[in-house]
Design an enzyme around this catalytic site. Structure first.
Site, PDB file in Angstrom:
ATOM      1  N   GLY A 227     -29.438 -33.509  26.008  1.00  0.00           N
ATOM      2  CA  GLY A 227     -28.064 -33.925  26.263  1.00  0.00           C
ATOM      3  C   GLY A 227     -27.120 -33.110  25.407  1.00  0.00           C
ATOM      4  CB  SER A 228     -23.577 -33.538  24.672  1.00  0.00           C
ATOM      5  OG  SER A 228     -23.496 -34.851  24.150  1.00  0.00           O
ATOM      6  CD  GLU A 249     -32.913 -27.728  26.261  1.00  0.00           C
ATOM      7  OE1 GLU A 249     -31.804 -27.397  25.779  1.00  0.00           O
ATOM      8  OE2 GLU A 249     -33.233 -27.556  27.442  1.00  0.00           O
ATOM      9  CB  CYS A 283     -28.509 -26.452  28.452  1.00  0.00           C
ATOM     10  SG  CYS A 283     -30.237 -26.431  28.930  1.00  0.00           S
TER      11      CYS A 283
HETATM   12  P1  ADP Z   1     -24.175 -35.698  29.221  1.00  0.00           P
HETATM   13  O1  ADP Z   1     -22.719 -35.412  28.939  1.00  0.00           O
HETATM   14  O2  ADP Z   1     -24.938 -34.520  29.645  1.00  0.00           O
HETATM   15  O3  ADP Z   1     -24.413 -36.911  30.061  1.00  0.00           O
HETATM   16  P2  ADP Z   1     -24.604 -37.045  26.766  1.00  0.00           P
HETATM   17  O4  ADP Z   1     -25.050 -36.435  25.510  1.00  0.00           O
HETATM   18  O5  ADP Z   1     -23.219 -37.608  26.837  1.00  0.00           O
HETATM   19  O6  ADP Z   1     -24.839 -35.940  27.848  1.00  0.00           O
HETATM   20  O7  ADP Z   1     -25.555 -38.205  27.175  1.00  0.00           O
HETATM   21  C1  ADP Z   1     -26.933 -38.029  27.210  1.00  0.00           C
HETATM   22  C2  ADP Z   1     -27.613 -39.361  27.082  1.00  0.00           C
HETATM   23  O8  ADP Z   1     -27.223 -39.976  25.861  1.00  0.00           O
HETATM   24  C3  ADP Z   1     -27.292 -40.364  28.177  1.00  0.00           C
HETATM   25  O9  ADP Z   1     -28.526 -40.933  28.578  1.00  0.00           O
HETATM   26  C4  ADP Z   1     -26.442 -41.408  27.495  1.00  0.00           C
HETATM   27  O10 ADP Z   1     -26.706 -42.696  27.983  1.00  0.00           O
HETATM   28  C5  ADP Z   1     -26.898 -41.316  26.062  1.00  0.00           C
HETATM   29  N1  ADP Z   1     -25.871 -41.696  25.103  1.00  0.00           N
HETATM   30  C6  ADP Z   1     -24.595 -41.290  25.067  1.00  0.00           C
HETATM   31  N2  ADP Z   1     -23.965 -41.828  24.020  1.00  0.00           N
HETATM   32  C7  ADP Z   1     -24.861 -42.586  23.358  1.00  0.00           C
HETATM   33  C8  ADP Z   1     -24.836 -43.398  22.171  1.00  0.00           C
HETATM   34  N3  ADP Z   1     -23.732 -43.550  21.460  1.00  0.00           N
HETATM   35  N4  ADP Z   1     -25.963 -44.013  21.817  1.00  0.00           N
HETATM   36  C9  ADP Z   1     -27.087 -43.875  22.523  1.00  0.00           C
HETATM   37  N5  ADP Z   1     -27.177 -43.134  23.631  1.00  0.00           N
HETATM   38  C10 ADP Z   1     -26.085 -42.500  24.061  1.00  0.00           C
END
Ligand code: ADP
Length: 482
Positions: A227-228, A249, A283
């Site tokens: 994710g991010s 990743e 990515c």
């Molecule tokens: P994208 O923008 O590619 O969706 P994110 O990093 O925002 O990537 O999200 C990736 C994952 O992280 C998602 O499954 C989301 O539910 C989870 N997520 C986002 N914020 C939180 C948080 N504060 N705590 C736990 N999980 C989170």
């Protein structure tokens, strides 16, 4: 309505549901269970209970399951292509690429149980034999992403499972079926034992509660996140307190350098594919091209023509290459960054507008260094490519690395030795000489340095998903100093 998959069963959600929309039509695609901490605890308990039997299963038995799953993936190709188009906006080119990689990864991982599992170390102590053996850790929890949903989900849980761990995954809220629930169907049909693979879906506001169960459960030993980097920092801080291992990743700001001896046609093909596969929502997409000034005009003209020939529309049409962006937020981000660049005086080569969520592949040149899209500080997750001419290859190499990310890079050159010498100096997890920034194969270890993450995919993930066990056995009485 789609429910969780826990302990080999489709389990009713204990909470409400959340909607998943088709990104092109914005119509409701599916209602999914909005998982809670209790659902996640049940899934972790199931995975923990399944661990010892799975870890000690004979390699041939495990191999048969992986091979069967690969066959099911291939048998379901057409259905999966339709799913990935409707849920995630993936073109056929992208979804079939993911299906091929997924089947390949399953077949490769199927054999890992037969590889040597450790070493014998010679001891200085008479009569002592020492062995070092790779051991699975327990439960691996995974966050699977929405973009390369089908393949990246396999990468999240299949690798840990191949080394003897059991898994619980939390798919992306944006594409929970192609990033997890469909995998449960496949593994269930293949006959994977109950509890070895579990899926808990969640509404966006429920993500933190699920993550908290992962961090607070002693059975969960690794958290595998795609994710991010913004979210990774939040999770990483929590992981620090829990002393949990994380595999990350994350994003990239991936450069391509086209040296003055490069084949222009090949470079155009590599950059078109690298920048615009899946609408720039991967990515590893190319975000910025540094091109030798002597090639710049021919390269830009050829790239513009090739990019403008890509068909845009509903990805269910097999001739469409560019589908929709995932949601309005993604469209707004790219639109704002294109506007920012143009307001600062950049030149628009092509694109720069959207029809709903169908954002045109966009190329900008002459971009001032303070424009958001060119600085490298943050990736624009969409079809926006920046091109910059260079006079000095050293300067291009320095600028290409002036980013907090370090995932992948491309160097195009007619001189392989020159390309390899430059690749050696790249601070990046991956460098492709004469290939696009996106050049995935199941066996190749993908992963980044700096803000792009920690850990590698493929067989090298054995480092992330196992631990070394030192065992000694003595055949002579000990000699103790006291
Ligand atoms: P994208 O923008 O590619 O969706 P994110 O990093 O925002 O990537 O999200 C990736 C994952 O992280 C998602 O499954 C989301 O539910 C989870 N997520 C986002 N914020 C939180 C948080 N504060 N705590 C736990 N999980 C989170």
């Amino acid at each position: 309505m789609r429910t969780h998959f826990i302990n080999g069963e489709w389990t009713d959600a204990s909470g409400p549901t959340f909607p998943v929309y088709n990104p092109l039509s914005d119509e409701l695609f599916e209602e999914c269970a909005a998982g809670t901490a209790a659902d996640t605890e049940a899934a972790v308990a199931a995975a923990a209970a399944a661990f010892h039997a799975w870890a000690s299963m004979a390699p041939g038995a495990r191999q048969a399951l992986f091979l069967k799953a690969a066959d099911i993936v291939e048998r379901r190709t057409e259905e999966l292509v339709t799913l990935m188009a409707a849920e995630g906006g993936a073109s056929r080119a992208f979804s079939t690429f993911q299906i091929r990689l997924s089947a390949a990864m399953l077949r490769q991982a199927a054999g890992w149980g037969y590889l040597p599992q450790g070493d014998v170390i010679l001891s200085d102590t008479p009569g002592r034999t020492a062995t070092v053996t790779r051991k699975p850790l327990g439960v691996v929890a995974g966050f699977t992403p929405w973009n390369g949903a089908f393949y990246l989900a396999w990468r999240t849980f299949l690798l840990p499972m191949a080394f003897g761990n059991t898994t619980v995954i939390k798919p992306s809220e944006l594409a929970p079926i192609s990033s997890g629930l469909v995998h449960a169907e496949i593994l269930a049909e293949a006959g994977f034992p109950a509890g070895t693979f579990n899926v808990v879906t969640n509404a966006p506001e429920g993500a933190a509660a699920i993550a908290e169960v992962f961090f607070s459960s002693p059975a969960v030993r690794v958290i595998n996140f795609t994710g991010s980097d913004k979210t990774a920092r939040i999770l990483g801080e929590r992981a620090g307190r829990a002393l949990k291992r994380m595999v990350l990743e994350l994003g990239g700001f991936n450069p391509a350098i086209i040296l003055d001896d490069a084949d222009v046609e090949e470079s155009i093909k590599a950059v078109t594919f690298g920048a615009f596969l899946h609408q720039g929502q991967v990515c590893m997409n190319t975000r910025k091209v540094y091109v030798a000034r002597s090639l710049h005009d021919a390269f830009v003209a050829g790239l513009k023509a090739r990019v403008e020939s890509l068909k845009i529309g509903d990805p269910i049409d097999p001739t469409v290459i560019i589908g929709p962006l995932i949601n309005d937020r993604a469209v707004a981000q790219i639109a704002a960054r294109v506007k920012d660049a143009l307001d600062r005086g950049a030149t628009l080569v092509t694109g720069g507008y959207a029809d709903g969520r169908l954002y045109r592949p966009t190329i900008v040149t002459n971009v001032p260094a303070d424009a958001i899209c060119t600085s490298g500080a943050d990736e624009t997750f969409g079809p926006l490519l920046v091109i910059e001419a260079f006079d000095d290859a050293e300067e291009a190499l320095r600028k290409a690395q002036d980013t907090p990310y370090g995932l992948t890079a491309s160097i195009m050159t007619g001189d392989r030795a020159r390309g390899l010498a430059m690749a050696d100096r790249f601070d990046s997890g991956i460098v492709h000489v004469n290939g696009p920034t996106m050049a995935s194969e199941a066996a190749l270890p993908v992963g980044g340095v700096k803000n792009s993450g920690w850990g590698r995919s493929g067989y090298y993930s054995i480092e992330d998903f196992t631990e070394l066990r030192l065992t000694t056995v003595s055949t002579e009485p000990g000699r103790y100093p006291f």
